[in-house]
Motif scaffolding. Structure first.
Motif, PDB file in Angstrom:
ATOM      1  N   ASP A 112       0.839  -1.187   0.000  1.00  0.00           N
ATOM      2  CA  ASP A 112       0.000   0.000   0.000  1.00  0.00           C
ATOM      3  C   ASP A 112       0.886   1.252   0.000  1.00  0.00           C
ATOM      4  O   ASP A 112       1.768   1.406   0.841  1.00  0.00           O
ATOM      5  CB  ASP A 112      -0.918   0.009   1.223  1.00  0.00           C
ATOM      6  N   GLY A 113       0.643   2.129  -0.951  1.00  0.00           N
ATOM      7  CA  GLY A 113       1.427   3.358  -1.047  1.00  0.00           C
ATOM      8  C   GLY A 113       2.673   3.253  -1.903  1.00  0.00           C
ATOM      9  O   GLY A 113       3.339   4.267  -2.165  1.00  0.00           O
ATOM     10  N   VAL A 114       3.014   2.037  -2.353  1.00  0.00           N
ATOM     11  CA  VAL A 114       4.177   1.870  -3.239  1.00  0.00           C
ATOM     12  C   VAL A 114       3.729   2.054  -4.684  1.00  0.00           C
ATOM     13  O   VAL A 114       2.823   1.362  -5.153  1.00  0.00           O
ATOM     14  CB  VAL A 114       4.812   0.479  -3.056  1.00  0.00           C
ATOM     15  N   ASP A 115       4.349   3.003  -5.372  1.00  0.00           N
ATOM     16  CA  ASP A 115       4.084   3.206  -6.794  1.00  0.00           C
ATOM     17  C   ASP A 115       4.783   2.089  -7.561  1.00  0.00           C
ATOM     18  O   ASP A 115       6.019   2.022  -7.596  1.00  0.00           O
ATOM     19  CB  ASP A 115       4.608   4.575  -7.230  1.00  0.00           C
ATOM     20  N   LEU A 116       4.001   1.202  -8.183  1.00  0.00           N
ATOM     21  CA  LEU A 116       4.598   0.037  -8.826  1.00  0.00           C
ATOM     22  C   LEU A 116       5.443   0.421 -10.034  1.00  0.00           C
ATOM     23  O   LEU A 116       6.443  -0.244 -10.335  1.00  0.00           O
ATOM     24  CB  LEU A 116       3.508  -0.961  -9.235  1.00  0.00           C
ATOM     25  N   ARG A 145      14.477   3.189  -0.753  1.00  0.00           N
ATOM     26  CA  ARG A 145      13.385   4.012  -1.292  1.00  0.00           C
ATOM     27  C   ARG A 145      12.075   3.738  -0.565  1.00  0.00           C
ATOM     28  O   ARG A 145      11.192   4.598  -0.548  1.00  0.00           O
ATOM     29  CB  ARG A 145      13.201   3.709  -2.797  1.00  0.00           C
ATOM     30  N   TRP A 146      11.948   2.547  -0.003  1.00  0.00           N
ATOM     31  CA  TRP A 146      10.714   2.154   0.686  1.00  0.00           C
ATOM     32  C   TRP A 146      11.094   1.490   2.010  1.00  0.00           C
ATOM     33  O   TRP A 146      10.869   0.284   2.217  1.00  0.00           O
ATOM     34  CB  TRP A 146       9.904   1.185  -0.186  1.00  0.00           C
ATOM     35  N   PRO A 147      11.652   2.246   2.935  1.00  0.00           N
ATOM     36  CA  PRO A 147      12.218   1.660   4.158  1.00  0.00           C
ATOM     37  C   PRO A 147      11.185   1.028   5.076  1.00  0.00           C
ATOM     38  O   PRO A 147      11.534   0.188   5.902  1.00  0.00           O
ATOM     39  CB  PRO A 147      12.907   2.846   4.831  1.00  0.00           C
ATOM     40  N   THR A 148       9.920   1.419   4.962  1.00  0.00           N
ATOM     41  CA  THR A 148       8.907   0.854   5.852  1.00  0.00           C
ATOM     42  C   THR A 148       8.132  -0.301   5.220  1.00  0.00           C
ATOM     43  O   THR A 148       7.236  -0.861   5.847  1.00  0.00           O
ATOM     44  CB  THR A 148       7.912   1.942   6.288  1.00  0.00           C
ATOM     45  N   ALA A 153       7.767  -8.352   0.223  1.00  0.00           N
ATOM     46  CA  ALA A 153       6.748  -7.856  -0.701  1.00  0.00           C
ATOM     47  C   ALA A 153       7.396  -7.158  -1.889  1.00  0.00           C
ATOM     48  O   ALA A 153       6.983  -7.342  -3.039  1.00  0.00           O
ATOM     49  CB  ALA A 153       5.803  -6.912   0.030  1.00  0.00           C
ATOM     50  N   LEU A 154       8.391  -6.321  -1.626  1.00  0.00           N
ATOM     51  CA  LEU A 154       9.096  -5.645  -2.720  1.00  0.00           C
ATOM     52  C   LEU A 154       9.752  -6.670  -3.645  1.00  0.00           C
ATOM     53  O   LEU A 154       9.662  -6.570  -4.881  1.00  0.00           O
ATOM     54  CB  LEU A 154      10.166  -4.713  -2.152  1.00  0.00           C
ATOM     55  N   GLY A 155      10.410  -7.649  -3.056  1.00  0.00           N
ATOM     56  CA  GLY A 155      11.113  -8.641  -3.863  1.00  0.00           C
ATOM     57  C   GLY A 155      10.181  -9.484  -4.705  1.00  0.00           C
ATOM     58  O   GLY A 155      10.438  -9.716  -5.895  1.00  0.00           O
ATOM     59  N   GLU A 156       9.094  -9.965  -4.108  1.00  0.00           N
ATOM     60  CA  GLU A 156       8.148 -10.791  -4.864  1.00  0.00           C
ATOM     61  C   GLU A 156       7.539 -10.004  -6.020  1.00  0.00           C
ATOM     62  O   GLU A 156       7.376 -10.534  -7.128  1.00  0.00           O
ATOM     63  CB  GLU A 156       7.052 -11.316  -3.940  1.00  0.00           C
TER      64      GLU A 156
END
Length: 364
Positions: A112-116, A145-148, A153-156
């Motif tokens: 949520d909140g991550v610009d894909l 860039r997305w420390p929280t 999730a980022l990796g997948e």
């Protein structure tokens, strides 16, 4: 409309899946015909091809991987498949929206909140040096860039959906234990994936309909959806319907098929076959009763290896050291038991380079 019973459908499946008799077919042609092999367990495709091809040698599949003629990649159902390079490049764009949605189905809150789009650009920037990376390495490179955001999730999202990837050898080579190292398909294969049709038509979807029926038919549209993971194929089915013929199954579902595809007589003898874990001969359908009883359906998604007897799952199998251990799911006749034992000895010999032909039946 002709009704095809479970046995007729099972024999058709065995014929299309090269399980009614072993085929004299090169491994590359077999991978293409089968629309890829499920491969999240790296060694399983070797058993899958051995059960289907006469004289299969594991080194021939190794060569295809090293020569970049087949690749390990996330595709159908967001699972890792072994697919020909040509099919991977042709099909990947058609699967992209599904891949994103399946990752979001697991990690939506985390992302949520991550610009894909921004995440994809960051991942491609890291990978632009041409070096393969594990998912953890790739995640660490973009995590500031997305420390929280949960790193997993980022990796997948990057590896399975946003950046079309190949899993590099030695992952997937015969008797090789190796972690996953990811590299963009464009880097590994020398060109990018084919773009989606700009006019909103779905030529790739039409290809998938035809190719799926050649390897899995006769089948319902729900079966096609279950195999591919793609919901948006009605237009492709409609566009190809004039080329197809239709049947019904015993539940009343419409089944589509290619006119000239094999549909053997239901009485055709079916030899014992040992299937690898997650084989698409079982998983490639919504209604799997043509091959496996509903009571045992869970075995097909839990990683159990199945034994086909008279065309149906009648046992599971595993290896203990140099012995193939068969666990029947029903009482086998003496003839069936002998046939399973003979095929089991062949499996044991294949897995051990001829050093063992031991088979044991587990008590049930």
């Amino acid at each position: 409309m002709t009704v095809l019973d479970t046995r007729a459908l099972g024999r058709a499946t065995l014929a299309r899946q090269l399980l009614l008799e072993r085929a004299d077919m090169p491994p590359l042609a077999a991978v293409a015909h089968l629309c890829g092999l499920q491969a999240q367990e790296p060694q399983e495709p070797f058993v899958g091809l051995w059960s289907r091809l006469r004289g299969f040698e594991p080194g021939s599949l190794d060569d295809l991987l090293v020569e970049r003629r087949v690749v390990r990649t996330h595709l159908m159902r967001r699972t890792v498949h072994l697919v020909t390079a040509d099919d991977t490049l042709a099909w990947r764009a058609r699967h992209e929206a599904m891949l994103r949605q399946r990752v979001l189905g697991v990690y939506r809150r985390d992302l949520d909140g991550v610009d894909l789009g921004e995440l994809a650009a960051a991942g491609r920037d890291v990978l632009s040096d041409g070096e393969p990376r594990t998912m953890a390495e790739l995640t660490r490179a973009v995590a500031d860039r997305w420390p929280t955001t949960a790193p997993r999730a980022l990796g997948e999202m990057l590896v399975a959906a946003l950046v079309p990837m190949a899993q590099m050898p030695p992952r997937g080579l015969w008797r090789t234990r190796a972690g996953v190292r990811n590299i963009p398909l464009a880097t590994w294969l020398g060109r990018g994936i084919d773009p989606a049709a700009p006019d909103g038509s779905d030529p790739v979807g039409q290809v998938l309909v035809r190719r799926y029926l050649a390897a899995f038919g006769p089948a319902a549209t729900a079966d096609l959806r279950a195999w591919s993971g793609l919901a948006g194929l009605p237009a492709a089915v409609a566009a190809t319907r004039a080329e197809l013929i239709a049947f019904r199954d015993e539940r009343g579902r419409e089944l589509l098929d290619l006119p000239d595809a094999p549909r053997p007589d239901p009485g055709t003898p079916a030899p014992a076959r040992f299937l690898p874990a997650f084989d698409n001969a079982i998983l490639g359908y919504d209604d799997r009763t043509r091959v496996i009883d509903d009571a045992h359906r869970g075995l097909s998604v839990s990683g159990e290896r199945a034994v086909l007897v008279d065309g149906r799952v009648a046992a599971t199998w595993a290896t203990e050291e140099d012995t193939v251990v068969v666990t029947p799911l029903r009482r086998l006749t003496r003839v069936e038991r002998d046939e399973v034992a003979e095929e089991g000895r062949s499996v044991a010999a294949f897995l051990s380079d001829g050093a063992s032909g031991r088979v044991r039946f587990a008590a049930t």
